[in-house]
Design a protein around this motif. Structure first.
Motif, PDB file in Angstrom:
ATOM      1  N   LEU A  89      22.787  40.333  20.954  1.00  8.52           N
ATOM      2  CA  LEU A  89      21.342  40.473  20.850  1.00  8.52           C
ATOM      3  C   LEU A  89      20.939  41.619  19.923  1.00  8.52           C
ATOM      4  CD1 LEU A  89      20.210  39.827  24.543  1.00  8.52           C
ATOM      5  CD2 LEU A  89      20.010  38.291  22.574  1.00  8.52           C
ATOM      6  N   ALA A  90      21.852  42.559  19.671  1.00  9.65           N
ATOM      7  CA  ALA A  90      21.532  43.659  18.755  1.00  9.65           C
ATOM      8  C   ALA A  90      21.352  43.181  17.325  1.00  9.65           C
ATOM      9  CB  ALA A  90      22.614  44.735  18.813  1.00  9.65           C
ATOM     10  N   PHE A  91      21.702  41.914  17.044  1.00 14.05           N
ATOM     11  CA  PHE A  91      21.426  41.351  15.715  1.00 14.05           C
ATOM     12  C   PHE A  91      19.933  41.175  15.480  1.00 14.05           C
ATOM     13  CE2 PHE A  91      25.791  39.061  15.118  1.00 14.05           C
ATOM     14  CZ  PHE A  91      26.361  40.285  14.809  1.00 14.05           C
ATOM     15  N   TYR A  92      19.158  41.134  16.564  1.00  9.26           N
ATOM     16  CA  TYR A  92      17.711  41.030  16.422  1.00  9.26           C
ATOM     17  C   TYR A  92      17.114  42.379  16.026  1.00  9.26           C
ATOM     18  CZ  TYR A  92      17.456  36.399  18.661  1.00  9.26           C
ATOM     19  OH  TYR A  92      17.583  35.069  18.953  1.00  9.26           O
ATOM     20  N   PRO A  93      16.015  42.376  15.283  1.00 14.51           N
ATOM     21  CA  PRO A  93      15.290  43.633  15.021  1.00 14.51           C
ATOM     22  C   PRO A  93      14.764  44.237  16.313  1.00 14.51           C
ATOM     23  CG  PRO A  93      14.574  41.877  13.521  1.00 14.51           C
ATOM     24  CD  PRO A  93      15.428  41.227  14.578  1.00 14.51           C
ATOM     25  N   ASP A  94      14.455  45.516  16.282  1.00  8.79           N
ATOM     26  CA  ASP A  94      13.971  46.218  17.475  1.00  8.79           C
ATOM     27  C   ASP A  94      12.717  45.570  18.049  1.00  8.79           C
ATOM     28  OD1 ASP A  94      16.043  47.988  17.233  1.00  8.79           O
ATOM     29  OD2 ASP A  94      14.868  49.542  16.227  1.00  8.79           O
ATOM     30  N   ALA A  95      11.832  45.081  17.183  1.00  8.18           N
ATOM     31  CA  ALA A  95      10.596  44.469  17.657  1.00  8.18           C
ATOM     32  C   ALA A  95      10.871  43.256  18.535  1.00  8.18           C
ATOM     33  CB  ALA A  95       9.719  44.068  16.461  1.00  8.18           C
ATOM     34  N   VAL A  96      11.940  42.517  18.216  1.00  9.25           N
ATOM     35  CA  VAL A  96      12.307  41.352  19.020  1.00  9.25           C
ATOM     36  C   VAL A  96      12.993  41.799  20.298  1.00  9.25           C
ATOM     37  CG1 VAL A  96      13.678  39.231  19.071  1.00  9.25           C
ATOM     38  CG2 VAL A  96      12.486  39.909  16.973  1.00  9.25           C
ATOM     39  N   VAL A 137      12.135  35.672  30.570  1.00  8.27           N
ATOM     40  CA  VAL A 137      12.205  34.311  30.041  1.00  8.27           C
ATOM     41  C   VAL A 137      12.495  34.347  28.546  1.00  8.27           C
ATOM     42  CG1 VAL A 137      10.936  32.176  29.637  1.00  8.27           C
ATOM     43  CG2 VAL A 137      10.674  33.396  31.812  1.00  8.27           C
ATOM     44  N   ALA A 138      11.812  35.262  27.847  1.00  8.65           N
ATOM     45  CA  ALA A 138      12.058  35.409  26.409  1.00  8.65           C
ATOM     46  C   ALA A 138      13.498  35.824  26.157  1.00  8.65           C
ATOM     47  CB  ALA A 138      11.093  36.435  25.814  1.00  8.65           C
ATOM     48  N   SER A 139      14.038  36.620  27.062  1.00 12.77           N
ATOM     49  CA  SER A 139      15.415  37.075  26.913  1.00 12.77           C
ATOM     50  C   SER A 139      16.379  35.902  26.898  1.00 12.77           C
ATOM     51  CB  SER A 139      15.770  38.037  28.062  1.00 12.77           C
ATOM     52  OG  SER A 139      17.144  38.357  28.032  1.00 12.77           O
ATOM     53  N   ARG A 140      16.185  34.971  27.809  1.00 13.22           N
ATOM     54  CA  ARG A 140      17.078  33.805  27.870  1.00 13.22           C
ATOM     55  C   ARG A 140      16.918  32.915  26.641  1.00 13.22           C
ATOM     56  NH1 ARG A 140      15.808  34.399  33.453  1.00 13.22           N
ATOM     57  NH2 ARG A 140      13.983  33.053  33.290  1.00 13.22           N
ATOM     58  N   LEU A 141      15.692  32.743  26.201  1.00 10.00           N
ATOM     59  CA  LEU A 141      15.447  31.904  25.020  1.00 10.00           C
ATOM     60  C   LEU A 141      16.046  32.536  23.763  1.00 10.00           C
ATOM     61  CD1 LEU A 141      11.748  30.773  25.658  1.00 10.00           C
ATOM     62  CD2 LEU A 141      13.818  29.369  25.819  1.00 10.00           C
ATOM     63  N   ALA A 176      18.479  34.710  23.655  1.00  3.22           N
ATOM     64  CA  ALA A 176      19.940  34.676  23.750  1.00  3.22           C
ATOM     65  C   ALA A 176      20.470  33.297  23.350  1.00  3.22           C
ATOM     66  CB  ALA A 176      20.383  35.023  25.171  1.00  3.22           C
ATOM     67  N   ALA A 177      19.757  32.234  23.767  1.00  2.00           N
ATOM     68  CA  ALA A 177      20.176  30.875  23.389  1.00  2.00           C
ATOM     69  C   ALA A 177      20.060  30.670  21.883  1.00  2.00           C
ATOM     70  CB  ALA A 177      19.320  29.855  24.137  1.00  2.00           C
ATOM     71  N   LEU A 178      18.967  31.176  21.292  1.00  2.00           N
ATOM     72  CA  LEU A 178      18.795  31.056  19.842  1.00  2.00           C
ATOM     73  C   LEU A 178      19.888  31.820  19.102  1.00  2.00           C
ATOM     74  CD1 LEU A 178      17.263  30.219  17.326  1.00  2.00           C
ATOM     75  CD2 LEU A 178      15.748  32.197  17.666  1.00  2.00           C
ATOM     76  N   MET A 179      20.238  33.005  19.594  1.00  4.18           N
ATOM     77  CA  MET A 179      21.295  33.778  18.947  1.00  4.18           C
ATOM     78  C   MET A 179      22.632  33.061  19.065  1.00  4.18           C
ATOM     79  SD  MET A 179      22.114  36.250  17.078  1.00  4.18           S
ATOM     80  CE  MET A 179      20.531  37.097  17.032  1.00  4.18           C
ATOM     81  N   SER A 180      22.866  32.381  20.178  1.00  6.62           N
ATOM     82  CA  SER A 180      24.104  31.600  20.328  1.00  6.62           C
ATOM     83  C   SER A 180      24.187  30.523  19.257  1.00  6.62           C
ATOM     84  CB  SER A 180      24.164  30.964  21.717  1.00  6.62           C
ATOM     85  OG  SER A 180      24.247  31.941  22.740  1.00  6.62           O
ATOM     86  N   VAL A 181      23.043  29.858  18.988  1.00  2.91           N
ATOM     87  CA  VAL A 181      23.011  28.824  17.950  1.00  2.91           C
ATOM     88  C   VAL A 181      23.300  29.435  16.584  1.00  2.91           C
ATOM     89  CG1 VAL A 181      21.529  27.180  16.738  1.00  2.91           C
ATOM     90  CG2 VAL A 181      21.425  27.347  19.236  1.00  2.91           C
ATOM     91  N   LEU A 182      22.682  30.593  16.297  1.00  4.77           N
ATOM     92  CA  LEU A 182      22.864  31.224  14.988  1.00  4.77           C
ATOM     93  C   LEU A 182      24.304  31.706  14.792  1.00  4.77           C
ATOM     94  CD1 LEU A 182      19.562  33.322  14.704  1.00  4.77           C
ATOM     95  CD2 LEU A 182      20.133  31.193  13.515  1.00  4.77           C
ATOM     96  N   VAL A 183      24.872  32.328  15.826  1.00 11.52           N
ATOM     97  CA  VAL A 183      26.230  32.868  15.707  1.00 11.52           C
ATOM     98  C   VAL A 183      27.246  31.735  15.587  1.00 11.52           C
ATOM     99  CG1 VAL A 183      28.042  34.120  16.934  1.00 11.52           C
ATOM    100  CG2 VAL A 183      25.723  35.062  16.845  1.00 11.52           C
ATOM    101  N   CYS A 184      27.177  30.781  16.507  1.00  8.50           N
ATOM    102  CA  CYS A 184      28.145  29.672  16.463  1.00  8.50           C
ATOM    103  C   CYS A 184      27.894  28.782  15.255  1.00  8.50           C
ATOM    104  CB  CYS A 184      28.062  28.855  17.752  1.00  8.50           C
ATOM    105  SG  CYS A 184      28.579  29.776  19.223  1.00  8.50           S
ATOM    106  N   GLY A 185      26.626  28.574  14.921  1.00  8.80           N
ATOM    107  CA  GLY A 185      26.302  27.771  13.749  1.00  8.80           C
ATOM    108  C   GLY A 185      26.826  28.385  12.470  1.00  8.80           C
ATOM    109  N   SER A 186      26.833  29.721  12.405  1.00  8.88           N
ATOM    110  CA  SER A 186      27.314  30.396  11.196  1.00  8.88           C
ATOM    111  C   SER A 186      28.772  30.065  10.906  1.00  8.88           C
ATOM    112  CB  SER A 186      27.143  31.914  11.342  1.00  8.88           C
ATOM    113  OG  SER A 186      25.782  32.264  11.406  1.00  8.88           O
TER     114      SER A 186
END
Length: 527
Positions: free
Chosen positions: A253-260, A269-273, A275-285
């Motif tokens: 999650l530290a890949f996100y900017p501080d504002a996020v 709830v935002a935390s779970r969403l 985290a799921a988006l970051m999973s897509v970005l990391v694995c997708g990469s």
């Protein structure tokens, strides 16, 4: 100009453009580096590096802190020459500049990846302005890429670079495994099969790397920071690992900017969403490497190794997480020429494009984080630590020239040797020193009365003024409370103890907020 030419046949306009890009980076990174207040983890390494009468003493005294020796050796050598703590910034910025030079002029990368990587938070701040050992990893990784073809002939050169990488930090041991995995699968999957000498070169490099890894672990373990680890008592290891692999984004999650990240903290709830988006970005990469199976396997193994480390050993901060980004950049550069000649079907091409998009989004997020760092330093002017201002305050008070400084938490004093020469006292370990040991064999619980009693005892025995730094704002405490500090430390506060403390001390300075650390404090002088 000839010294920065990356390709003889490269157009002059391209060379000039790269030179301009590099100079912009150098100006920005230098400004951030010299404006940034150092904090405790930076100075802690220097305190280890300059202790002892010689290099052997230094290596013996630093063993068990949790970091291998390359960074400390560099700092010690520079300090012998310069004789000033400023070597922290000089060495860190020099290493970062060398890495940026290789990234711009020598690595074969698409221009988009090069630019986003160069101006990402890890390149301009974490591994440049922040004077720590992780920046060395990026330099060595890029050197490995540039030395790959030559080094693969007999394995000695790459083996030495692998051994060096393993001794920059513990996390880089995983990166060594990733490079070896790439080499191994490239050998076994290549058709026609390579000559026997290629396998011998791999074995040679692996043997040298193994020596480096063993040296790393002999330096790091057994650790005296036994409290600075994940507490896994009562946990199901299998379940923890399963959760990590099902939702890897929660460990990045530290890949996100501080504002996020502020949204992550404020809204579960935002935390779970996110985290799921970051999973897509990391694995997708990873799919960026879909047409180079050895590289894909290696990058996936490094990601898996980091997930295991973050889950079972020590939680990963941005400095650790960003090493995976650097490995991805390196493996893309390493396979760029080979991938260009591979013919793939339309479906494979679509997968690679999706992977490239995910990786570019990740790198773009790092650039946004970098912009936040620039804004914080030059617009908002919120420092990482108030240690520099504290040092200036102590020096402005002749009556505090020889004062003993103590703090709660103890680690707040670790940054001070960079700015002042005052002796520091560690409350929980009951000794003078500038390096805290995060161990359970100390006073795990303290009260404000304990702190005041220790201060009076030091004042009488040392015949010197005593300054106390507190991270807690006592005027904001109205009821008894126990505050958890660091890993396993506790501080108890009661209204009676606070009243007694305030009557026995003078509050002489209160420092403002900080960004990215907890190094701000109220400063008390014992009457």
């Amino acid at each position: 100009m000839a010294l920065i030419v990356s390709a003889i046949d490269e157009p002059r306009s391209a060379r000039l453009g790269k030179a301009l890009i590099f100079m912009v980076w150098l100006a920005l990174a230098s400004a951030l580096c010299w404006s940034e207040t150092v904090w405790r983890d930076e100075v802690r390494a220097l305190s280890f590096a300059i202790q002892g009468d010689n290099f052997i003493d230094m290596l013996r005294l630093m063993r068990g802190d949790g970091h291998p020796a390359v960074w400390h050796i560099l700092l010690r050598a520079a300090y012998v020459v310069v004789g000033s703590p400023v070597v922290l910034k000089i060495v860190a910025l020099t290493i970062a500049a060398a890495s940026a030079y290789l990234l711009v002029f020598r690595l074969k990368l698409p221009i988009s990846i090069m630019l986003l990587s160069l101006f990402g938070s890890f390149s301009i701040f974490e591994y440049a302005a922040m004077s720590r050992n992780y920046g060395i990893s990026m330099l060595v990784i890029f050197l490995i890429v540039l030395s790959w073809e030559k080094g693969a002939r007999n394995g000695i050169l790459l083996g030495l670079l692998f051994a060096l990488l393993a001794n920059t930090n513990v996390h880089s041991v995983v990166l060594v495994g990733g490079f070896l995995a790439y080499w191994f699968f490239d050998l076994v999957l290549t058709r026609p099969r390579p000559a026997l000498t290629a396998y011998r070169a791999f074995a040679t490099a692996g043997a040298i790397a193994a020596v480096g890894i063993v040296l790393c672990f002999l330096t790091v373990y057994p650790t005296f920071n036994d409290a600075a680890q994940n507490d896994l008592s009562g946990e199901n290891f299998a379940l923890l690992v399963l959760r990590a692999f099902v939702a890897p984004g929660s460990h990045f999650l530290a890949f996100y900017p501080d504002a996020v990240i502020e949204l992550v903290v404020a809204y579960p709830v935002a935390s779970r969403l996110l985290a799921a988006l970051m999973s897509v970005l990391v694995c997708g990469s990873l799919l960026t490497l879909a047409n180079r199976l050895p590289a894909l396997i290696a990058a996936a193994l490094v990601l898996s190794g980091f997930l295991l480390l973050f889950t079972l050993v020590y939680p990963g901060g941005y400095r650790h997480q960003a090493l995976w980004l650097v490995f991805m950049i390196a493996i893309i550069a390493l396979t760029q020429r080979k991938a260009a000649g591979d013919a793939g079907n339309e479906a494979a091409s679509g997968i690679i494009k999706f992977g490239r998009l995910c990786f570019l989004i990740l790198l773009t997020l790092q650039v946004v984080s970098g912009i936040e760092k620039v804004n914080r330093a030059f617009v908002a002017e919120i420092p990482l630590s108030r240690s520099k201002e504290l040092g200036a305050f102590i020096q402005s008070r002749p009556d505090l020239k020889d004062a003993i400084i103590m703090a709660d938490p103890d680690y707040l004093v670790e940054a001070l040797p960079y700015y002042v020469s005052n002796r520091t006292y560690l409350l929980r370990e009951e000794r003078f020193g500038a390096i805290v040991r995060f161990t359970r064999n100390v006073r795990l619980s303290l009260s404000l009365a304990d702190i005041l009693e220790t201060a009076h005892r030091l004042q009488e025995s040392e015949h010197a003024p005593v300054v106390i730094l507190l991270s807690q704002r006592l005027d904001q405490v109205s009821a008894p409370v126990s505050v958890r500090e660091s890993y396993v430390w506790w501080l108890s506060l009661t209204p009676d103890d606070i009243a007694a403390f305030q009557s026995a001390t003078n509050l002489v300075r209160r420092f403002g907020p900080v960004a990215g650390s907890d190094e701000t404090y109220d400063v008390y002088v014992v009457k």
